[in-house]
Design a protein around this motif. Structure first.
Motif, PDB file in Angstrom:
ATOM      1  N   PHE A 185     -31.133  -1.090  44.756  1.00  0.00           N
ATOM      2  CA  PHE A 185     -32.438  -1.005  45.425  1.00  0.00           C
ATOM      3  C   PHE A 185     -33.564  -1.110  44.398  1.00  0.00           C
ATOM      4  O   PHE A 185     -34.549  -1.843  44.593  1.00  0.00           O
ATOM      5  N   GLU A 186     -33.439  -0.371  43.305  1.00  0.00           N
ATOM      6  CA  GLU A 186     -34.488  -0.356  42.278  1.00  0.00           C
ATOM      7  C   GLU A 186     -34.661  -1.730  41.645  1.00  0.00           C
ATOM      8  O   GLU A 186     -35.794  -2.221  41.493  1.00  0.00           O
ATOM      9  N   ILE A 187     -33.553  -2.351  41.252  1.00  0.00           N
ATOM     10  CA  ILE A 187     -33.659  -3.644  40.571  1.00  0.00           C
ATOM     11  C   ILE A 187     -34.143  -4.718  41.532  1.00  0.00           C
ATOM     12  O   ILE A 187     -34.873  -5.644  41.143  1.00  0.00           O
ATOM     13  N   MET A 188     -33.774  -4.608  42.814  1.00  0.00           N
ATOM     14  CA  MET A 188     -34.219  -5.598  43.789  1.00  0.00           C
ATOM     15  C   MET A 188     -35.714  -5.471  44.053  1.00  0.00           C
ATOM     16  O   MET A 188     -36.402  -6.485  44.251  1.00  0.00           O
ATOM     17  N   ALA A 189     -36.235  -4.259  44.030  1.00  0.00           N
ATOM     18  CA  ALA A 189     -37.679  -4.062  44.204  1.00  0.00           C
ATOM     19  C   ALA A 189     -38.448  -4.738  43.074  1.00  0.00           C
ATOM     20  O   ALA A 189     -39.464  -5.405  43.301  1.00  0.00           O
ATOM     21  N   ARG A 194     -35.781   9.428  44.332  1.00  0.00           N
ATOM     22  CA  ARG A 194     -35.582   8.112  43.708  1.00  0.00           C
ATOM     23  C   ARG A 194     -35.933   6.993  44.687  1.00  0.00           C
ATOM     24  O   ARG A 194     -36.594   6.016  44.325  1.00  0.00           O
ATOM     25  N   LEU A 195     -35.501   7.140  45.945  1.00  0.00           N
ATOM     26  CA  LEU A 195     -35.758   6.102  46.934  1.00  0.00           C
ATOM     27  C   LEU A 195     -37.233   6.018  47.317  1.00  0.00           C
ATOM     28  O   LEU A 195     -37.746   4.934  47.586  1.00  0.00           O
ATOM     29  N   THR A 196     -37.930   7.151  47.359  1.00  0.00           N
ATOM     30  CA  THR A 196     -39.351   7.107  47.713  1.00  0.00           C
ATOM     31  C   THR A 196     -40.136   6.299  46.679  1.00  0.00           C
ATOM     32  O   THR A 196     -41.092   5.606  47.028  1.00  0.00           O
ATOM     33  N   ALA A 197     -39.723   6.378  45.410  1.00  0.00           N
ATOM     34  CA  ALA A 197     -40.394   5.586  44.371  1.00  0.00           C
ATOM     35  C   ALA A 197     -40.200   4.094  44.634  1.00  0.00           C
ATOM     36  O   ALA A 197     -41.137   3.297  44.487  1.00  0.00           O
ATOM     37  N   VAL A 198     -38.993   3.704  45.041  1.00  0.00           N
ATOM     38  CA  VAL A 198     -38.720   2.297  45.349  1.00  0.00           C
ATOM     39  C   VAL A 198     -39.510   1.876  46.588  1.00  0.00           C
ATOM     40  O   VAL A 198     -40.087   0.779  46.629  1.00  0.00           O
ATOM     41  N   MET A 199     -39.558   2.735  47.588  1.00  0.00           N
ATOM     42  CA  MET A 199     -40.280   2.425  48.819  1.00  0.00           C
ATOM     43  C   MET A 199     -41.763   2.203  48.551  1.00  0.00           C
ATOM     44  O   MET A 199     -42.395   1.307  49.122  1.00  0.00           O
ATOM     45  N   GLN A 200     -42.323   3.011  47.663  1.00  0.00           N
ATOM     46  CA  GLN A 200     -43.735   2.843  47.307  1.00  0.00           C
ATOM     47  C   GLN A 200     -43.971   1.496  46.635  1.00  0.00           C
ATOM     48  O   GLN A 200     -44.991   0.845  46.873  1.00  0.00           O
ATOM     49  N   GLU A 201     -43.016   1.065  45.802  1.00  0.00           N
ATOM     50  CA  GLU A 201     -43.141  -0.249  45.157  1.00  0.00           C
ATOM     51  C   GLU A 201     -43.182  -1.374  46.187  1.00  0.00           C
ATOM     52  O   GLU A 201     -43.823  -2.403  45.966  1.00  0.00           O
ATOM     53  N   LEU A 202     -42.498  -1.168  47.317  1.00  0.00           N
ATOM     54  CA  LEU A 202     -42.436  -2.198  48.353  1.00  0.00           C
ATOM     55  C   LEU A 202     -43.474  -1.983  49.448  1.00  0.00           C
ATOM     56  O   LEU A 202     -43.401  -2.600  50.509  1.00  0.00           O
ATOM     57  N   GLY A 203     -44.429  -1.106  49.206  1.00  0.00           N
ATOM     58  CA  GLY A 203     -45.560  -0.954  50.117  1.00  0.00           C
ATOM     59  C   GLY A 203     -45.292  -0.120  51.354  1.00  0.00           C
ATOM     60  O   GLY A 203     -46.025  -0.241  52.346  1.00  0.00           O
ATOM     61  N   LEU A 204     -44.265   0.728  51.328  1.00  0.00           N
ATOM     62  CA  LEU A 204     -43.950   1.559  52.488  1.00  0.00           C
ATOM     63  C   LEU A 204     -44.627   2.920  52.375  1.00  0.00           C
ATOM     64  O   LEU A 204     -44.803   3.461  51.278  1.00  0.00           O
ATOM     65  N   ASP A 205     -44.977   3.490  53.517  1.00  0.00           N
ATOM     66  CA  ASP A 205     -45.573   4.827  53.566  1.00  0.00           C
ATOM     67  C   ASP A 205     -44.468   5.863  53.369  1.00  0.00           C
ATOM     68  O   ASP A 205     -43.511   5.915  54.142  1.00  0.00           O
TER      69      ASP A 205
END
Length: 321
Positions: free
Chosen positions: A176-180, A258-269
């Protein structure tokens, strides 16, 4: 008169020396500028050479990974360790692609090498993106199968199964992280993410919801078991279950952060999930202190206070009277 002529000669001599110094300085400045230009050209050539070598290395790494994946499919050996190694190679390769891509983007716009390398890298972007999504599908399947098997296990076998599940989940989070980061690289290259981005966002939302549900259930279970342990502190079976629940909850909190950091990179609330991290005691940091998080926490605190008043309001009124 002779004195005046002497002073005139001195002044003329000073002017001559001053002009000579200026000419010397101008000459040195021009030579320095030429040397700097030559140095910049040499540096640019050296940077281009290093990037070209890095791209060639990427080609070799990709070919090696493809051969490894083909061998894994054909071998009769136990595949778990081989797949683990292949995942590590894949993640390193994706990281290198993004690093080389960032270096290419820093080349001068007028550089013919920049256009050539951009075109070369773009060729790898599409298959790499599809490969990551395919690997995420496979990891989802493996994790679900392992969870199903673990439900029937006890003792050391269950501990080993949980460790295996945790390893697979950690690997999935790494993808998930690398794909973001890869999607951001694609955007910088002017490529569209309209096909991949929504799929990634949906996957992340589903994972965040699953983790939030698990954390909530674990918290309720821990409170319930903790209450029973306070009445029976020597129940070793209950203590073991309590330790397992608390450990699982802590692991899920780490994963959710960890996932919330990735979600923020992809513009999610992520305010709802961040508020859960704060509420469940995962620690308060600047990345969690945002208006949406405070709003969510305030709503929960108000609901909790209203519920308390509804339950205890009459008793409080009687006590006051």
């Amino acid at each position: 008169a002779s004195a005046m002529m002497g002073r005139g000669n001195v002044v003329a001599g000073l002017r001559t020396r001053f002009l000579s110094v200026l000419v010397l300085l101008w000459t040195c400045a021009a030579l320095a500028e030429q040397a700097e230009d030559a140095s910049m050209v040499a540096e640019a050539d050296d940077t281009g050479s290093r990037i070209t070598q890095a791209v060639a290395q990427l080609d070799e790494d990709l070919a090696r990974l493809q051969r490894l994946n083909a061998s894994i499919q054909e071998t009769a050996m136990d595949k778990e360790a081989l797949i683990f190694r292949a995942d590590n190679r894949s993640l390193r390769l994706l990281k290198k692609v993004d690093e080389v891509s960032a270096a290419v983007l820093k080349l001068p716009e007028s550089s013919p090498l920049k256009m050539e390398l951009k075109s070369r890298l773009v060729e790898d972007f599409e298959p790499l993106g599809r490969a990551v999504l395919g690997r995420l599908d496979a990891l989802d399947k493996d994790i679900n199968e392992e969870i199903g098997k673990a439900k029937e296990l006890r003792g050391v076998d269950r501990e080993l199964a949980d460790a295996r599940i945790g390893s697979l989940e950690n690997k999935r989070d790494s993808y998930f992280e690398i794909m973001a980061r890869h999607l951001e690289t694609r955007r910088q290259f002017g490529l569209s993410n309209e096909d991949t981005l929504p799929a990634m966002q949906q996957r992340l939302l589903l994972q965040a919801e699953d983790l939030s549900g698990r954390i909530g259930l674990s918290s309720l279970a821990a409170r319930d078991i903790g209450g029973k342990l306070s009445a029976d502190k020597i129940d070793t079976d209950l203590q073991a279950v309590y330790s397992w629940v608390v450990k699982r909850r802590e692991q899920d909190l780490v994963r959710l952060r960890r996932l919330t950091a990735v979600m923020q990179e992809l513009g999610l609330d992520t305010s709802e999930y961040s508020s859960m991290l704060v509420r469940e005691g995962s620690g308060i940091s600047l990345d969690l202190i945002k208006p949406g998080v405070f709003n969510a926490l305030m709503d929960e605190w108000i609901d909790s206070a209203q519920g308390f008043l509804k339950r205890r309001g009459p008793d409080l009124a009687i006590n006051i009277v």
